[in-house]
Structures are given as C-alpha cells and as structure tokens.
Design an enzyme around this catalytic site. Sequence first.
Site, short mmCIF file in Angstrom:
data_model
loop_
_atom_site.label_atom_id
_atom_site.label_comp_id
_atom_site.label_asym_id
_atom_site.label_seq_id
_atom_site.Cartn_x
_atom_site.Cartn_y
_atom_site.Cartn_z
N SER A 39 32.01 3.86 17.99
CA SER A 39 30.73 3.75 18.69
C SER A 39 30.93 3.51 20.19
O SER A 39 31.51 4.35 20.85
CB SER A 39 29.94 2.63 18.00
OG SER A 39 28.65 2.57 18.47
N ASP B 255 24.37 9.23 10.10
CA ASP B 255 24.56 8.39 11.29
C ASP B 255 23.47 8.70 12.31
O ASP B 255 23.44 9.78 12.90
CB ASP B 255 25.96 8.65 11.88
CG ASP B 255 26.31 7.65 12.97
OD1 ASP B 255 25.40 7.02 13.54
OD2 ASP B 255 27.51 7.52 13.25
N HIS C 209 26.10 4.80 10.48
CA HIS C 209 26.92 4.35 11.61
C HIS C 209 27.85 3.19 11.24
O HIS C 209 29.00 3.13 11.68
CB HIS C 209 25.97 3.91 12.73
CG HIS C 209 26.60 3.80 14.06
ND1 HIS C 209 27.07 4.89 14.76
CD2 HIS C 209 26.85 2.72 14.84
CE1 HIS C 209 27.57 4.49 15.91
NE2 HIS C 209 27.45 3.17 15.99
#
Length: 404
Positions: free
Chosen positions: A174, A343, A372
């Site tokens: 991320s 996601d 995610h």
Amino acid sequence: MYSSSLLVASVALMLLHLCLGEKAGFERNADTWNLCEQIILKMGYPCQNYTVTTEDGFLLGVYRMPYGFNENLPEKSWSRPPVFLQHGLLQGGDNWVLNNPEESLAYILADAGFDVWLGNIRGTRWSHGHVSLHPQDKDYWDWGLDELAGYDLPAMLEFVYKSTARKLLYVGHSQGTIIGFAAFTQDRVGEFVAAAAMLSPITYLDHINCAFCNVASHYYVERMMKTIGVHEFNLRNEIGVELVDRVCSSPKVDCENLLASITGANCCFNSTRIPFYMQYEPHSTSLKNLAHLAQMVRKGTFEMYDYGKLGNILHYYRLSPPAYDLFKIPQSMPIWLAWGGNDALADPVDVAHTMAELPSKPELVYVEDYGHIDFVLSTRAKSDVYDSLIAFFRAHLGKMHADI
Ligand SMILES: *[C@@H]1O[C@H](CO)[C@@H](O)[C@H](O)[C@H]1NC(C)=O
Ligand SMILES: *[C@@H]1O[C@H](CO)[C@@H](O)[C@H](O)[C@H]1NC(C)=O
C-alpha cells in the site's frame, strides 16, 4: 488512500466510542514501544533494534530478524539475503508479524533463509521521535509522502545496504509501494535495491472504488488541513474521530461495515485476532500526508505535494508540482506485483496505469477474492501470495552484489 489498518482502526474506533466512551492515548516511549520486545522475541524469534536518523532529524526504528525460529546465526551471516519490509498508511512494522508465524510474512521470510528488516516511518509508534522536535510541536507533523520517499526510505535502505554490504530485496504494502516507487525514481535509492515486490501496488489513485476515500478526499481532508494546519492524524484522537464522523454523515458513504467499505471485502482476515491487532494499530500519520493522498485521488496524478500556484513557485520554482516519473526506476530492477479482485484501493485500472509506465514488465500475481488488508493479514496469504514472492526473490539472488 486509506490502508487496511484503517479498517482495524475503525473497528477500534467504534469500540472506543461504544464501549469505553473515552479516547485512548498512547505514550510515545521508545522503551515501551520496542517491536522486538513487544511481539517478535515473545514468539521465539531473534530480533535486534536500530535507530536510523533521517537527513531532517527523525529517529526511525528499524528492526531486524537476522535468522529464523530455532536457528543460529550462520557463520556467514551475509549468506542470508537482506529483505526490507515497508508497511502502509496508519500501520507500522508490526503488521508483518501480527498473525501466527506460519501466516505472517516476516516470520515466513526469516524461516525461509532471509535476513529480515522491518522499516518504520516517522510518526509510528515503533520510531523514536526527532533529534529536536517534540510530537507536540506542529513542525513535527509537517511532512507527507515526499518526505517519506525523500528522507525516510532512503535513510533506512542505505542503512540496511551498508550494514549488510549487499543490495536488498524490497517488499512494500500500500503506502509502502507508493513511497517505494517514488524513492526508486531517485538514482541513489534505486542502486540499493536488487528487486521489489509490491503488495497492493499504488501510484495512481483516481479509480479507487472506495466511497469513504472519495468523499474524504473531495470534501474534507484538505479543508481540515487548511483550517487546522499541519497536525498529527490519529484515529484515536479528536481529529481522526471528527473526520470519520463527517465522512460517515454523507449519504454517499455506508459506514455500516466501514472496514469493507474502505478496503474492499477481505476474504481471509482472522476477526478473532482484532483485539490483538488493536493493541498496536492504528499508528499516527500527519494530516498533510492524508492531504497529499487526497490530492492524488482528486487529480489522478503521481506527483509531489501541491501547494497551489504561489506555494509551488516557492517550493519548486514552478507552477505545478514535479511528477514522480516511473520511467526513471532502473530498468534492471525486477518488479513483482500482487493485486486483488476486491481491493478497493488498488483498482485494476490504476494498477494497469502503473504497469504501463514501469520501465520493465512486472511479474503479476492476481488473487480474485483478496481485499486490501488480505495481503498482510490473510490467514492463507502464504500459499496465495508469499510462496510466489519468495520464488521471485530466489530467482534474483544473483543481483545482490553491492558496489561498496
Ligand atoms: C534498542 O531497544 C532498547 C530497549 O527498548 C533501547 O534501550 C535501545 O536504546 C535501543 N537501541 C537502539 C539502537 O535503538
Ligand atoms: C485466528 O486467531 C486466533 C486468536 O489469536 C488464533 O487462535 C487462531 O489460530 C487464528 N486462526 C487462524 C486460521 O490463523
């Protein structure tokens, strides 16, 4: 972009609201908040802690697991390839060791023969403050992605490179992929890295499928930044609570299942472990960092912080912020990307945009039912994702010679 920890965070927040009715605070104390002592040593793994000072004076906590469970440090410790793990937004290095050892990436890598280093950016609980500024000072929070990519990551990667005298293998999740990609466009930093594995890769954010993030980015985050100025952002303090309250009062956002509405539905998250995760997460970030992410969502660009025309002239001597040019990442650096069908933050259109601009063709792993958060906390992540990541790294061990 709001990373997986926000989900954990939001659960924490609701519990705080509903059960305790009070705002919990954490002491920033290097001795209490030692990742080795709090988690890793208790699991029977070796762990060492280091402090890395950035050019602008932040004291970052870097933690190392030099070998695996029940092993001894091999005589030739350098025979273990160093791998550096960089966490995401509102998270810390703990996110690689939160599940059982057979499920968590850091333990799996240590047991697979790697020398594992856990990065922690400024503002997280595992870092140690600043040489002169105090967290109560506004200036302590005057930073965003540009400082993370320009100071924190280069300082930590150089430290590992020099300590091991080898190039390193990079893993980001991320925000750890945003600052990784941005940092690798700098000549010096690209030199430290032999290969990079990106979980939920993010550079462009204009297609995120997250109503919460869109409403926060379009209406609230920068406005808060203008009103309050540079400030800490923590979901456990008033500013964090206020942002969530405001966004959730929008009819466009369904906060019923906040976790899923931000990260996308996570298939394989162990919900009975939430109380354990909540002992450590979420970590703090800066409001300016969120404001930069909000700009990325609104503008669809991968560029430095936008101060407005006049501010940009003062900061950059030009009207618009300079872009992070993915073409500048060394072509010789092999890249591996893992992304998920659920996601909400690394959308397929945005991931394709990133891939199209990388100088080399990345290897891809796609997991249909992953949201995610699954890339760090799924109980099945080893077979779904990490086995492939390790095979990718093993295929590139010949590239680790450092020119020191
Ligand atoms: C490592 O952690 C211990 C205990 O928290 C602390 O006293 C020591 O200063 C730390 N060392 C470094 C180099 O950060
Ligand atoms: C889920 O978490 C619980 C509580 O920590 C743990 O006992 C259990 O082993 C975990 N389940 C899986 C599949 O990892």
